[in-house]
Design an enzyme around this catalytic site. Structure first.
Site, PDB file in Angstrom:
ATOM      1  CE1 TYR A  64      -3.577   2.684   0.880  1.00  0.00           C
ATOM      2  CE2 TYR A  64      -2.039   3.359   2.596  1.00  0.00           C
ATOM      3  CZ  TYR A  64      -3.168   3.601   1.840  1.00  0.00           C
ATOM      4  OH  TYR A  64      -3.882   4.769   2.031  1.00  0.00           O
ATOM      5  CB  THR A  87     -12.830   6.189   6.220  1.00  0.00           C
ATOM      6  OG1 THR A  87     -11.567   5.540   5.962  1.00  0.00           O
ATOM      7  CG2 THR A  87     -12.637   7.689   6.209  1.00  0.00           C
ATOM      8  CB  ILE A 124      -8.817   9.445   7.942  1.00  0.00           C
ATOM      9  CG1 ILE A 124      -7.580  10.299   7.570  1.00  0.00           C
ATOM     10  CG2 ILE A 124     -10.088  10.297   7.950  1.00  0.00           C
ATOM     11  CD1 ILE A 124      -7.211  11.383   8.552  1.00  0.00           C
TER      12      ILE A 124
HETATM   13  N1  LIG Z   1      -8.713   6.385   5.798  1.00  0.00           N
HETATM   14  C1  LIG Z   1      -7.418   6.537   6.001  1.00  0.00           C
HETATM   15  O1  LIG Z   1      -6.914   6.320   7.122  1.00  0.00           O
HETATM   16  C2  LIG Z   1      -6.515   7.022   4.898  1.00  0.00           C
HETATM   17  C3  LIG Z   1      -5.205   7.420   5.233  1.00  0.00           C
HETATM   18  C4  LIG Z   1      -4.353   7.863   4.245  1.00  0.00           C
HETATM   19  C5  LIG Z   1      -4.781   7.920   2.930  1.00  0.00           C
HETATM   20  N2  LIG Z   1      -6.045   7.527   2.606  1.00  0.00           N
HETATM   21  C6  LIG Z   1      -6.429   7.590   1.194  1.00  0.00           C
HETATM   22  O2  LIG Z   1      -7.569   8.404   1.030  1.00  0.00           O
HETATM   23  C7  LIG Z   1      -8.376   7.914  -0.046  1.00  0.00           C
HETATM   24  C8  LIG Z   1      -9.804   7.683   0.434  1.00  0.00           C
HETATM   25  O3  LIG Z   1      -9.771   6.817   1.556  1.00  0.00           O
HETATM   26  P1  LIG Z   1     -11.068   6.439   2.413  1.00  0.00           P
HETATM   27  O4  LIG Z   1     -10.584   6.136   3.771  1.00  0.00           O
HETATM   28  O5  LIG Z   1     -12.127   7.447   2.203  1.00  0.00           O
HETATM   29  O6  LIG Z   1     -11.465   5.051   1.696  1.00  0.00           O
HETATM   30  P2  LIG Z   1     -12.856   4.277   1.666  1.00  0.00           P
HETATM   31  O7  LIG Z   1     -12.493   2.837   1.471  1.00  0.00           O
HETATM   32  O8  LIG Z   1     -13.713   4.674   2.799  1.00  0.00           O
HETATM   33  O9  LIG Z   1     -13.531   4.814   0.303  1.00  0.00           O
HETATM   34  C9  LIG Z   1     -12.908   4.596  -0.940  1.00  0.00           C
HETATM   35  C10 LIG Z   1     -13.895   4.881  -2.060  1.00  0.00           C
HETATM   36  O10 LIG Z   1     -13.203   4.594  -3.307  1.00  0.00           O
HETATM   37  C11 LIG Z   1     -14.070   3.857  -4.144  1.00  0.00           C
HETATM   38  N3  LIG Z   1     -13.320   3.058  -5.107  1.00  0.00           N
HETATM   39  C12 LIG Z   1     -12.578   1.944  -4.866  1.00  0.00           C
HETATM   40  N4  LIG Z   1     -12.083   1.467  -6.024  1.00  0.00           N
HETATM   41  C13 LIG Z   1     -12.509   2.302  -7.007  1.00  0.00           C
HETATM   42  C14 LIG Z   1     -12.332   2.352  -8.410  1.00  0.00           C
HETATM   43  N5  LIG Z   1     -11.630   1.406  -9.074  1.00  0.00           N
HETATM   44  N6  LIG Z   1     -12.884   3.368  -9.106  1.00  0.00           N
HETATM   45  C15 LIG Z   1     -13.622   4.307  -8.467  1.00  0.00           C
HETATM   46  N7  LIG Z   1     -13.844   4.312  -7.151  1.00  0.00           N
HETATM   47  C16 LIG Z   1     -13.291   3.319  -6.427  1.00  0.00           C
HETATM   48  C17 LIG Z   1     -14.900   3.006  -3.183  1.00  0.00           C
HETATM   49  O11 LIG Z   1     -16.089   2.543  -3.818  1.00  0.00           O
HETATM   50  C18 LIG Z   1     -15.136   3.967  -2.032  1.00  0.00           C
HETATM   51  O12 LIG Z   1     -16.309   4.737  -2.250  1.00  0.00           O
HETATM   52  C19 LIG Z   1      -7.687   6.640  -0.545  1.00  0.00           C
HETATM   53  O13 LIG Z   1      -6.869   6.955  -1.662  1.00  0.00           O
HETATM   54  C20 LIG Z   1      -6.823   6.241   0.637  1.00  0.00           C
HETATM   55  O14 LIG Z   1      -5.721   5.457   0.253  1.00  0.00           O
HETATM   56  C21 LIG Z   1      -6.925   7.084   3.562  1.00  0.00           C
END
Ligand SMILES: NC(=O)c1ccc[n+]([C@@H]2O[C@H](COP(=O)([O-])OP(=O)(O)OC[C@H]3O[C@@H](n4cnc5c(N)ncnc54)[C@H](O)[C@@H]3O)[C@@H](O)[C@H]2O)c1
Length: 273
Positions: A165, A202, A200
């Protein structure tokens, strides 16, 4: 509001958010709409985007929904057509969609690496290319714009169970810097910045906490959260989606018009410690 502060808003702009059906993407899409943008919410989960767009429209804000699989070149072309038919304008792209796959490195498979590369990094390439080629002067929309790429603190520092990741998020950081410099040097008027959330709250955040249990660092997710708060996050709390949305709004708005190629950490001080 004082007129000078309107640069912090998105009045008149058109913003696209990928992965807008839940989590960070949903929060950013909602805030962008409140800040005055017409927002195209996109996700593989079209129904979720439709529900959110309907809710925003009921509040008198401007939003539409579409199915966009970020790994599909055809879907990105479709997005461009949809924007031409809606406002004939495109100012902001938030490349937010992503997945998490954990595991100890020696247990990870090539199939996992291929999958996470496709969804977390090839997608950001496709989105950045589509936006840049249609935002630069003389192109379809031609007004320049702001591209914001969701990386992670795992793209900056090492975390057990996060190798594949984190590798994709490191690549997002690097793609953002190179494209930022290229677009600036060649006069595209397109800024590119990466955003690096800490943990975060989620569904993906829950997965990351569970990973610390799965690899044997702690006994359960409560212990995982407590360890992070007490020993790793100086501010002593996990992040929430609004923490990220406010930072994304700054990068999307003209308030950051001299900001390109940066990595903005929003992590309660995790990376500074
Ligand atoms: N939550 C965390 O702790 C965290 C920390 C650092 C970075 N991030 C990054 O932030 C972003 C959002 O994270 P989140 O926590 O909201 O994730 P989440 O899993 O809650 O939501 C991700 C969304 O992306 C959509 N998705 C997945 N594959 C897809 C595709 N091929 N095409 C279109 N949509 C697609 C899903 O349907 C979902 O709605 C991600 O890139 C994640 O890596 C999250």
């Amino acid at each position: 509001m004082n007129k000078e502060l309107s640069v912090f808003g998105l009045e008149g702009k058109v913003a696209v958010v990928t992965g807008a059906g839940t989590g960070i993407g949903e929060a950013c899409a909602r805030l962008f709409a409140k800040a005055g943008a017409a927002v195209m919410l996109s996700d593989i989960n079209r129904e979720a985007c439709e529900r959110i767009a309907a809710d925003l429209n009921e509040q008198g804000l401007q939003a539409r929904a579409m199915r966009l699989d970020v790994t599909s070149e055809a879907d990105w072309a479709e997005l461009k057509t949809a924007l031409q038919g809606w406002k004939n304008r495109w100012d902001v792209l938030l490349n937010n969609a992503g997945i998490y796959i954990g595991g100890m490195l020696e247990d990870n498979t090539i199939a996992q690496v291929s999958k996470i590369n496709q969804i977390n990094i090839e997608s950001v390439f496709l989105g950045t290319r589509t936006a840049a080629e249609s935002m630069k002067p003389g192109s379809t929309f031609g007004r320049g714009g702001s591209i914001i790429n969701l990386s992670s603190i795992a793209g900056l520092v090492g975390v057990p169970g996060h190798s594949i990741y984190g590798a994709t998020k490191g690549a997002v950081r690097s793609l953002s810097k190179h494209s930022a410099v290229e677009f600036a040097k060649f006069g595209y008027g397109v800024r590119v910045n990466s955003l690096h959330p800490g943990l975060i709250e989620t569904s993906m955040g829950d997965q990351a906490l569970q990973e610390f249990v799965d690899i044997g660092v702690v006994a359960n997710v409560d212990e995982a959260a407590a360890l992070l708060k007490s020993a790793m996050i100086p501010m002593g709390r996990l992040g929430n989606v609004k923490d990220i949305a406010y930072a994304a709004l700054f990068l999307a708005s003209d308030a950051s018009s001299y900001v390109t190629g940066i990595e903005l950490t929003v992590d309660g001080g995790f990376c500074a410690a």
